[in-house]
Motif scaffolding. Structure first.
Motif, PDB file in Angstrom:
ATOM      1  N   GLY A   1       0.778  -1.235   0.000  1.00  0.00           N
ATOM      2  CA  GLY A   1       0.000   0.000   0.000  1.00  0.00           C
ATOM      3  C   GLY A   1       0.801   1.272   0.000  1.00  0.00           C
ATOM      4  O   GLY A   1       0.305   2.328   0.411  1.00  0.00           O
ATOM      5  N   ALA A   2       2.037   1.221  -0.463  1.00  0.00           N
ATOM      6  CA  ALA A   2       2.852   2.440  -0.505  1.00  0.00           C
ATOM      7  C   ALA A   2       2.210   3.469  -1.424  1.00  0.00           C
ATOM      8  O   ALA A   2       1.553   3.138  -2.408  1.00  0.00           O
ATOM      9  CB  ALA A   2       4.255   2.112  -0.992  1.00  0.00           C
ATOM     10  N   SER A   3       2.454   4.727  -1.112  1.00  0.00           N
ATOM     11  CA  SER A   3       1.970   5.822  -1.950  1.00  0.00           C
ATOM     12  C   SER A   3       2.815   7.048  -1.657  1.00  0.00           C
ATOM     13  O   SER A   3       3.613   7.057  -0.721  1.00  0.00           O
ATOM     14  CB  SER A   3       0.487   6.115  -1.670  1.00  0.00           C
ATOM     15  N   GLY A   4       2.665   8.074  -2.496  1.00  0.00           N
ATOM     16  CA  GLY A   4       3.356   9.315  -2.238  1.00  0.00           C
ATOM     17  C   GLY A   4       4.644   9.470  -3.033  1.00  0.00           C
ATOM     18  O   GLY A   4       4.978   8.647  -3.900  1.00  0.00           O
ATOM     19  N   PRO A   5       5.419  10.527  -2.740  1.00  0.00           N
ATOM     20  CA  PRO A   5       6.613  10.854  -3.526  1.00  0.00           C
ATOM     21  C   PRO A   5       7.656   9.745  -3.576  1.00  0.00           C
ATOM     22  O   PRO A   5       8.272   9.522  -4.614  1.00  0.00           O
ATOM     23  CB  PRO A   5       7.166  12.101  -2.819  1.00  0.00           C
ATOM     24  N   ASP A   6       7.876   9.054  -2.443  1.00  0.00           N
ATOM     25  CA  ASP A   6       8.898   8.010  -2.462  1.00  0.00           C
ATOM     26  C   ASP A   6       8.549   6.900  -3.444  1.00  0.00           C
ATOM     27  O   ASP A   6       9.418   6.385  -4.159  1.00  0.00           O
ATOM     28  CB  ASP A   6       9.091   7.419  -1.059  1.00  0.00           C
ATOM     29  N   LEU A   7       7.297   6.522  -3.490  1.00  0.00           N
ATOM     30  CA  LEU A   7       6.877   5.498  -4.449  1.00  0.00           C
ATOM     31  C   LEU A   7       7.038   6.014  -5.874  1.00  0.00           C
ATOM     32  O   LEU A   7       7.527   5.300  -6.758  1.00  0.00           O
ATOM     33  CB  LEU A   7       5.431   5.088  -4.199  1.00  0.00           C
ATOM     34  N   ASP A   8       6.640   7.272  -6.112  1.00  0.00           N
ATOM     35  CA  ASP A   8       6.760   7.841  -7.459  1.00  0.00           C
ATOM     36  C   ASP A   8       8.217   7.878  -7.911  1.00  0.00           C
ATOM     37  O   ASP A   8       8.533   7.570  -9.072  1.00  0.00           O
ATOM     38  CB  ASP A   8       6.177   9.255  -7.483  1.00  0.00           C
ATOM     39  N   LYS A   9       9.118   8.231  -7.013  1.00  0.00           N
ATOM     40  CA  LYS A   9      10.539   8.294  -7.379  1.00  0.00           C
ATOM     41  C   LYS A   9      11.094   6.892  -7.659  1.00  0.00           C
ATOM     42  O   LYS A   9      11.897   6.716  -8.581  1.00  0.00           O
ATOM     43  CB  LYS A   9      11.341   8.990  -6.270  1.00  0.00           C
ATOM     44  N   ALA A  10      10.657   5.928  -6.864  1.00  0.00           N
ATOM     45  CA  ALA A  10      11.109   4.551  -7.107  1.00  0.00           C
ATOM     46  C   ALA A  10      10.610   4.046  -8.461  1.00  0.00           C
ATOM     47  O   ALA A  10      11.354   3.408  -9.218  1.00  0.00           O
ATOM     48  CB  ALA A  10      10.623   3.643  -5.982  1.00  0.00           C
ATOM     49  N   ILE A  11       9.354   4.334  -8.779  1.00  0.00           N
ATOM     50  CA  ILE A  11       8.792   3.927 -10.074  1.00  0.00           C
ATOM     51  C   ILE A  11       9.542   4.606 -11.214  1.00  0.00           C
ATOM     52  O   ILE A  11       9.836   3.993 -12.251  1.00  0.00           O
ATOM     53  CB  ILE A  11       7.289   4.268 -10.137  1.00  0.00           C
ATOM     54  N   ALA A  12       9.881   5.880 -11.021  1.00  0.00           N
ATOM     55  CA  ALA A  12      10.604   6.619 -12.063  1.00  0.00           C
ATOM     56  C   ALA A  12      11.989   6.030 -12.299  1.00  0.00           C
ATOM     57  O   ALA A  12      12.424   5.867 -13.452  1.00  0.00           O
ATOM     58  CB  ALA A  12      10.720   8.087 -11.653  1.00  0.00           C
ATOM     59  N   LEU A  13      12.697   5.696 -11.234  1.00  0.00           N
ATOM     60  CA  LEU A  13      14.025   5.104 -11.398  1.00  0.00           C
ATOM     61  C   LEU A  13      13.944   3.760 -12.106  1.00  0.00           C
ATOM     62  O   LEU A  13      14.789   3.436 -12.950  1.00  0.00           O
ATOM     63  CB  LEU A  13      14.690   4.948 -10.030  1.00  0.00           C
ATOM     64  N   LYS A  14      12.936   2.974 -11.766  1.00  0.00           N
ATOM     65  CA  LYS A  14      12.746   1.701 -12.477  1.00  0.00           C
ATOM     66  C   LYS A  14      12.502   1.959 -13.963  1.00  0.00           C
ATOM     67  O   LYS A  14      13.013   1.224 -14.827  1.00  0.00           O
ATOM     68  CB  LYS A  14      11.577   0.929 -11.876  1.00  0.00           C
ATOM     69  N   ALA A  15      11.741   2.987 -14.293  1.00  0.00           N
ATOM     70  CA  ALA A  15      11.476   3.307 -15.698  1.00  0.00           C
ATOM     71  C   ALA A  15      12.773   3.676 -16.426  1.00  0.00           C
ATOM     72  O   ALA A  15      12.951   3.333 -17.597  1.00  0.00           O
ATOM     73  CB  ALA A  15      10.469   4.456 -15.790  1.00  0.00           C
ATOM     74  N   ILE A  16      13.690   4.353 -15.731  1.00  0.00           N
ATOM     75  CA  ILE A  16      14.963   4.723 -16.363  1.00  0.00           C
ATOM     76  C   ILE A  16      15.739   3.472 -16.747  1.00  0.00           C
ATOM     77  O   ILE A  16      16.211   3.338 -17.879  1.00  0.00           O
ATOM     78  CB  ILE A  16      15.798   5.617 -15.425  1.00  0.00           C
ATOM     79  N   VAL A  17      15.880   2.536 -15.806  1.00  0.00           N
ATOM     80  CA  VAL A  17      16.673   1.332 -16.112  1.00  0.00           C
ATOM     81  C   VAL A  17      15.928   0.388 -17.051  1.00  0.00           C
ATOM     82  O   VAL A  17      16.550  -0.487 -17.650  1.00  0.00           O
ATOM     83  CB  VAL A  17      17.094   0.596 -14.817  1.00  0.00           C
ATOM     84  N   ASP A  18      14.621   0.588 -17.191  1.00  0.00           N
ATOM     85  CA  ASP A  18      13.836  -0.212 -18.132  1.00  0.00           C
ATOM     86  C   ASP A  18      13.718   0.460 -19.499  1.00  0.00           C
ATOM     87  O   ASP A  18      12.880   0.069 -20.324  1.00  0.00           O
ATOM     88  CB  ASP A  18      12.427  -0.465 -17.573  1.00  0.00           C
ATOM     89  N   ASP A  19      14.548   1.493 -19.726  1.00  0.00           N
ATOM     90  CA  ASP A  19      14.548   2.213 -21.007  1.00  0.00           C
ATOM     91  C   ASP A  19      13.199   2.859 -21.311  1.00  0.00           C
ATOM     92  O   ASP A  19      12.733   2.863 -22.457  1.00  0.00           O
ATOM     93  CB  ASP A  19      14.955   1.294 -22.159  1.00  0.00           C
ATOM     94  N   GLN A  20      12.584   3.421 -20.285  1.00  0.00           N
ATOM     95  CA  GLN A  20      11.341   4.179 -20.449  1.00  0.00           C
ATOM     96  C   GLN A  20      11.532   5.580 -19.843  1.00  0.00           C
ATOM     97  O   GLN A  20      10.837   5.972 -18.905  1.00  0.00           O
ATOM     98  CB  GLN A  20      10.179   3.464 -19.755  1.00  0.00           C
ATOM     99  N   PRO A  21      12.511   6.345 -20.357  1.00  0.00           N
ATOM    100  CA  PRO A  21      12.831   7.624 -19.718  1.00  0.00           C
ATOM    101  C   PRO A  21      11.695   8.635 -19.755  1.00  0.00           C
ATOM    102  O   PRO A  21      11.564   9.448 -18.829  1.00  0.00           O
ATOM    103  CB  PRO A  21      14.042   8.125 -20.512  1.00  0.00           C
ATOM    104  N   ASP A  22      10.862   8.596 -20.792  1.00  0.00           N
ATOM    105  CA  ASP A  22       9.755   9.553 -20.861  1.00  0.00           C
ATOM    106  C   ASP A  22       8.782   9.345 -19.699  1.00  0.00           C
ATOM    107  O   ASP A  22       8.252  10.314 -19.136  1.00  0.00           O
ATOM    108  CB  ASP A  22       9.020   9.419 -22.197  1.00  0.00           C
ATOM    109  N   ARG A  23       8.554   8.083 -19.349  1.00  0.00           N
ATOM    110  CA  ARG A  23       7.679   7.794 -18.208  1.00  0.00           C
ATOM    111  C   ARG A  23       8.311   8.328 -16.918  1.00  0.00           C
ATOM    112  O   ARG A  23       7.622   8.858 -16.044  1.00  0.00           O
ATOM    113  CB  ARG A  23       7.459   6.284 -18.111  1.00  0.00           C
ATOM    114  N   ALA A  24       9.618   8.182 -16.798  1.00  0.00           N
ATOM    115  CA  ALA A  24      10.317   8.688 -15.617  1.00  0.00           C
ATOM    116  C   ALA A  24      10.210  10.207 -15.526  1.00  0.00           C
ATOM    117  O   ALA A  24       9.966  10.765 -14.448  1.00  0.00           O
ATOM    118  CB  ALA A  24      11.783   8.261 -15.662  1.00  0.00           C
ATOM    119  N   VAL A  25      10.391  10.879 -16.644  1.00  0.00           N
ATOM    120  CA  VAL A  25      10.291  12.341 -16.658  1.00  0.00           C
ATOM    121  C   VAL A  25       8.913  12.788 -16.186  1.00  0.00           C
ATOM    122  O   VAL A  25       8.775  13.721 -15.380  1.00  0.00           O
ATOM    123  CB  VAL A  25      10.590  12.881 -18.077  1.00  0.00           C
TER     124      VAL A  25
END
Length: 609
Positions: free
Chosen positions: A145-169
């Motif tokens: 049930g995580a939520s908030g900025p920390d979850l968003d930042k973790a999801i964004a970093l995963k998107a970077i290493v998954d070659d989805q930089p636009d999603r991270a931005v």
């Protein structure tokens, strides 16, 4: 009934009750019943007390674990913002403490996922393990049930290493104005997307929000500036990184990658010294692979192809996903005119399509040199349509020169070709020798075409060729580094001029590495001119300056072998095999030394093994 009678009756009843109670008290069964009831009552009272105490203990322990987790998370956040090289590792350790205190704590899982991927992106060491761990933590955090900025930042970093930089931005843009971690991660996301200006702006924001944690943002900004062609700015930022962390391998390699053209002659020696460090295996494998690739590029430019191949292979072994060493090997095969092999090699770098600018330039060069003018024209025209997106100055200069070369093959396109060469010179980056020489060669070819029909026009064109090349020749008279670079540039089109220019470099006072390189290149020019004895003497002199230069020694051994000077070839091969480090190519060349005496057979078998 009279009062007296009533009193007598009451006394009789009381006496009867007393007698009954006495009898009951003396009854064993009744006595056991009372004891059981009293015992049960006592147990109930005691049980209530013990249960309350145990409940309090559990509540208190939970409060203590929560407090420990909160404190560890606070320490983890502080570590992420710290300036030392080990700050990501400390953040991970503190995040682990928080999860140990409260397993399944969604806050800790989200923060720990960030720290793991940040360590992978920033430092590069053990990246696969960090990313795998982070993805598991992120999935668990979402399940809890995580939520908030920390979850968003973790999801964004995963998107970077998954070659989805636009999603991270998209995830980070709203947070980056006030969150230092988000600003740093946004810089990484833009850089991954090739949005260099936006990356630089994001790193600027990270530096303002977390000035003490300057190294990751400075290093990221330096790489973005390098990718955008701002070599001077990149050098400044890499230098600032080294001011904070003098052992930063990535920044040292970055300085080499951002070297100005005048520094290229001595860059190779500096890279090899860096790669010889005892702690090089502790450096970011991406940076170490880049160092081997750059050293390979320097050897390739010097026509030392065996050394270049060996270095590219080392880069590939460290970072199999990197296309740069594959492109470098294709460039060697192209220079050696192994066109089919070169085409097959560069095809691997063009998958998936459309491929990088560099890979497409090499593919177009192969098409040009094999007469596939239509294919070359199509590829070059497509690249010219996106020339504003080509940020590497060397690549852009090469694009203009190759486009000009292709235009020269088209009817009545000499003026357009000349304009393309001039565009390359106008870049003003110092990569101007090849286009200037191309202009001189074009005027010379035009003069040759009309020499019989228009002698005056031919003479005018030759004068233009001389005028175009005169500034370079003047620079070579006064600058040994320019003489070396210019001599190499003349090599393919005018070996005689290459020899004369390189003689200037050899005669000048140069650093040992540059002196060896100048002699090596002079030997190449002499060989092209058929002066084999002079070439071997020059090469022998270069090898005598530094017997650790296996690339020069190998070329000398091959030269002796081609000249039929078997004893000298064998002696040189033995010198090479006695070195502390022996490459596969050295062993292969020595093992295939066919004129070797029979006594060499065991040695050859050993090299084959």
């Amino acid at each position: 009934m009279s009062d007296k009678a009533k009193e007598a009756k009451a006394k009789a009843e009381a006496k009867a009750r007393a007698k009954a109670e006495e009898a009951a008290a003396n009854d064993p069964a009744a006595r056991r019943k009372r004891m059981i009831i009293a015992g049960v009552a006592g147990l109930v009272v005691v049980g209530l007390g013990v249960g309350g105490f145990l409940y309090y203990q559990r509540w208190s322990a939970k409060q203590e674990r929560t407090a420990r987790a909160t404190a560890a998370l606070s320490d983890a956040r502080a570590a992420m913002a710290a300036a030392d090289a080990a700050h990501w590792a400390r953040a991970i350790a503190k995040g682990d403490e928080a999860l140990e205190a409260v397993p399944g704590d969604a806050r800790a899982e989200a923060l720990l996922a960030q720290a793991h991927i940040a360590a992978a992106i920033d430092g590069g060491l053990d990246a696969e393990r960090h990313v795998t761990k982070a993805k598991a933590l992120l999935a668990s955090a979402q399940a809890h049930g995580a939520s908030g900025p920390d979850l968003d930042k973790a999801i964004a970093l995963k998107a970077i290493v998954d070659d989805q930089p636009d999603r991270a931005v998209a995830k980070l843009r709203g947070l980056a104005g006030s969150d230092a971690d988000a600003a740093l991660f946004l810089g990484w996301a833009h850089a991954k997307a090739g949005q260099h200006a936006e990356a630089i702006a994001a790193f600027d924001g990270a530096l303002k929000l977390a000035p003490k944690r300057d190294v990751p943002a400075l290093y990221g900004r330096a790489q973005a500036k390098l990718a955008s062609g701002d070599l001077e700015g990149a050098r400044a930022d890499f230098g600032s990184v080294l001011g904070s962390d003098k052992d930063h391998i990535g920044a040292q390699v970055g300085l080499a990658a951002a070297a100005s053209p005048s520094d290229l002659a001595r860059r190779e020696g500096e890279l090899l010294a860096l790669l010889a460090r005892a702690d090089i295996d502790k450096g970011d494998p991406r940076a170490v692979a880049l160092a081997w690739t750059l050293a390979g590029d320097d050897a390739r430019r010097g026509s030392r192809y065996d050394a270049a191949r060996e270095r590219y292979r080392k880069a590939q072994s460290l970072l199999p996903s990197s296309e740069a060493p594959t492109i470098g090997i294709a460039e060697i095969e192209l220079r050696e005119r192994k066109f089919d092999v070169a085409a097959e090699t560069i095809a691997r770098a063009l998958t998936p399509p459309p491929g990088s600018v560099h890979a497409n330039l090499v593919a177009a060069d192969i098409d040009l040199q094999t007469g596939k003018l239509d294919a070359a024209g199509t590829r070059l025209t497509e690249l010219m349509a996106r020339k504003d997106e080509v940020t590497n100055p060397a690549h852009k200069a090469r694009l203009f020169v190759m486009y000009g070369t292709w235009l020269e093959t088209q009817p009545n396109k000499e003026v357009d070709a000349l304009r393309a060469y001039e565009d390359a010179i106008a870049l003003g980056t110092g990569f101007d020798l090849r286009p200037t020489i191309a202009i001189g060669n074009m005027y010379t070819r035009m003069a040759d075409k009309i020499a019989d029909t228009d002698p005056k026009g031919s003479a005018d064109l030759r004068a233009k060729a001389a005028a175009a090349l005169a500034p370079l020749d003047a620079r070579a008279d006064n600058d040994a580094t320019v003489a070396l670079t210019l001599g190499v540039a003349y090599m393919d089109t005018n070996p005689a001029k290459a020899e004369a220019t390189l003689q200037k470099a050899v005669m000048a006072q140069m650093a040992k590495d540059q002196d060896i390189e100048a002699r090596f290149q002079l030997a190449k020019a002499q060989s092209k001119l058929g002066k084999q004895a002079e070439a071997l003497a020059t090469l022998d002199g270069a090898y005598a300056l530094d017997k650790t230069r296996a690339d020069v020694g190998l070329e000398l051994a091959l030269g002796f072998e081609r000249a039929g000077r078997d004893a000298e070839a064998g002696r040189t091969y033995l010198d090479l095999l006695a070195a502390e480090v022996v490459s596969i190519d050295q062993r292969g060349r020595a093992g295939r030394f066919s004129p070797a005496p029979a006594s060499w057979l065991d040695q050859a078998r050993e090299q084959g093994q």
